[in-house]
Design a protein around this motif. Structure first.
Motif, short mmCIF file in Angstrom:
data_model
loop_
_atom_site.label_atom_id
_atom_site.label_comp_id
_atom_site.label_asym_id
_atom_site.label_seq_id
_atom_site.Cartn_x
_atom_site.Cartn_y
_atom_site.Cartn_z
N ILE A 48 6.53 -2.11 -30.40
CA ILE A 48 7.61 -1.22 -30.00
C ILE A 48 8.95 -1.96 -30.03
CG2 ILE A 48 8.56 0.13 -28.06
CD1 ILE A 48 6.03 1.40 -29.28
N ALA A 49 8.99 -3.12 -29.40
CA ALA A 49 10.23 -3.90 -29.34
C ALA A 49 10.70 -4.33 -30.72
CB ALA A 49 10.04 -5.11 -28.43
N SER A 50 9.77 -4.66 -31.60
CA SER A 50 10.12 -5.08 -32.95
C SER A 50 10.81 -3.96 -33.73
CB SER A 50 8.86 -5.55 -33.69
OG SER A 50 9.20 -5.99 -34.97
N VAL A 51 10.30 -2.75 -33.64
CA VAL A 51 10.90 -1.62 -34.34
C VAL A 51 12.27 -1.30 -33.74
CG1 VAL A 51 10.69 0.85 -34.83
CG2 VAL A 51 8.70 -0.65 -35.09
N ILE A 52 12.36 -1.35 -32.42
CA ILE A 52 13.64 -1.09 -31.75
C ILE A 52 14.68 -2.12 -32.19
CG2 ILE A 52 14.80 -1.18 -29.50
CD1 ILE A 52 12.26 0.23 -28.36
N ARG A 53 14.29 -3.39 -32.22
CA ARG A 53 15.21 -4.45 -32.64
C ARG A 53 15.66 -4.25 -34.09
NH1 ARG A 53 19.46 -6.93 -32.81
NH2 ARG A 53 19.46 -8.83 -34.02
N ARG A 54 14.72 -3.86 -34.94
CA ARG A 54 15.05 -3.65 -36.34
C ARG A 54 16.08 -2.52 -36.50
NH1 ARG A 54 13.78 -5.08 -41.19
NH2 ARG A 54 13.65 -3.64 -42.93
N LYS A 55 15.93 -1.47 -35.72
CA LYS A 55 16.88 -0.34 -35.79
C LYS A 55 18.29 -0.79 -35.39
CE LYS A 55 14.13 2.92 -37.13
NZ LYS A 55 14.29 3.54 -38.46
N PHE A 57 19.38 -4.01 -35.52
CA PHE A 57 19.79 -4.97 -36.54
C PHE A 57 20.33 -4.28 -37.79
CE2 PHE A 57 18.95 -7.72 -40.19
CZ PHE A 57 19.61 -8.87 -39.80
N MET A 58 19.69 -3.18 -38.18
CA MET A 58 20.10 -2.44 -39.37
C MET A 58 21.28 -1.48 -39.07
SD MET A 58 18.14 -3.71 -41.64
CE MET A 58 18.39 -2.64 -43.04
N LYS A 59 21.77 -1.56 -37.83
CA LYS A 59 22.91 -0.75 -37.39
C LYS A 59 22.61 0.76 -37.43
CE LYS A 59 26.38 -4.22 -38.59
NZ LYS A 59 25.90 -5.14 -37.65
N GLU A 60 21.34 1.09 -37.26
CA GLU A 60 20.94 2.49 -37.19
C GLU A 60 21.00 3.00 -35.75
OE1 GLU A 60 17.09 2.93 -39.05
OE2 GLU A 60 17.72 1.74 -40.77
N ARG A 61 20.94 2.09 -34.79
CA ARG A 61 20.98 2.42 -33.36
C ARG A 61 21.82 1.37 -32.64
NH1 ARG A 61 18.19 7.41 -32.39
NH2 ARG A 61 17.00 7.66 -34.29
N THR A 62 22.19 1.69 -31.39
CA THR A 62 23.04 0.79 -30.60
C THR A 62 22.20 -0.06 -29.64
OG1 THR A 62 23.30 2.37 -28.80
CG2 THR A 62 24.90 2.51 -30.65
N GLU A 63 22.82 -1.09 -29.12
CA GLU A 63 22.16 -1.92 -28.10
C GLU A 63 21.86 -1.09 -26.85
OE1 GLU A 63 20.84 -4.86 -28.14
OE2 GLU A 63 21.62 -5.60 -30.04
N LYS A 64 22.77 -0.19 -26.52
CA LYS A 64 22.54 0.67 -25.36
C LYS A 64 21.27 1.50 -25.56
CE LYS A 64 24.62 4.29 -22.54
NZ LYS A 64 25.77 5.16 -22.32
N TRP A 65 21.12 2.07 -26.74
CA TRP A 65 19.92 2.84 -27.06
C TRP A 65 18.68 1.95 -26.94
CZ3 TRP A 65 16.56 1.72 -31.05
CH2 TRP A 65 15.53 2.63 -31.25
N ALA A 66 18.79 0.72 -27.45
CA ALA A 66 17.66 -0.21 -27.41
C ALA A 66 17.22 -0.47 -25.97
CB ALA A 66 18.02 -1.52 -28.10
#
Length: 139
Positions: A48-55, A57-66
């Motif tokens: 779960i954390a790996s996919v969240i981090r990748r999103k 990193f790829m600027k598809e999501r924000t740190e807040k979302w993570a």
């Protein structure tokens, strides 16, 4: 108490796939109301954390979302299990179903060991396994 084994794809869809969110939320509510015990292999939260981090990193999501997504995942209190026997079983299942990795077969091995329902979004995996494991469900 009934065990329900959750594939990471199911939980990730809660955070990433608006089309599936209502259906998954409904199932989660149903499992909570019936007192089901949610289980997953020991690497579940890392996946779960790996996919969240990748999103992020790829600027598809924000740190807040993570942060919100990780917090939401941990609040579900999913029991993890990762014995060496399960890994051996998972390897054998991966060979049987001609799977290139053991990730999916770890979910199956755990579900089989606990006689649990296995829920996934992975249609290919569910179809490959459903003839021999009737407790697999694909949303």
């Amino acid at each position: 108490m009934t065990d329900i084994c959750l594939d990471a794809s199911l939980l990730l869809a809660l955070f990433l796939d608006e089309r599936q969110k209502d259906r998954i939320t409904g199932k989660m509510r149903e499992w909570k109301e019936t007192g089901a015990n949610l289980v997953a292999p020991s690497f579940f939260y890392y996946e779960i954390a790996s996919v969240i981090r990748r999103k992020v990193f790829m600027k598809e999501r924000t740190e807040k979302w993570a942060g919100q997504s990780l917090e939401g995942a941990f609040q579900l209190k999913i029991e993890t299990d990762g014995s060496s026997q399960m890994l051996y079983s998972a390897y054998q299942l991966a060979k049987k179903y001609r799977l290139p990795t053991i990730y999916d077969s770890c979910y199956l091995a755990l579900a089989m060991a606990r006689k649990a329902e296995l829920w996934t979004l992975d249609k290919t995996f569910a179809n490959a396994v459903s003839r021999s494991y009737s407790k697999i469900h694909q949303i």
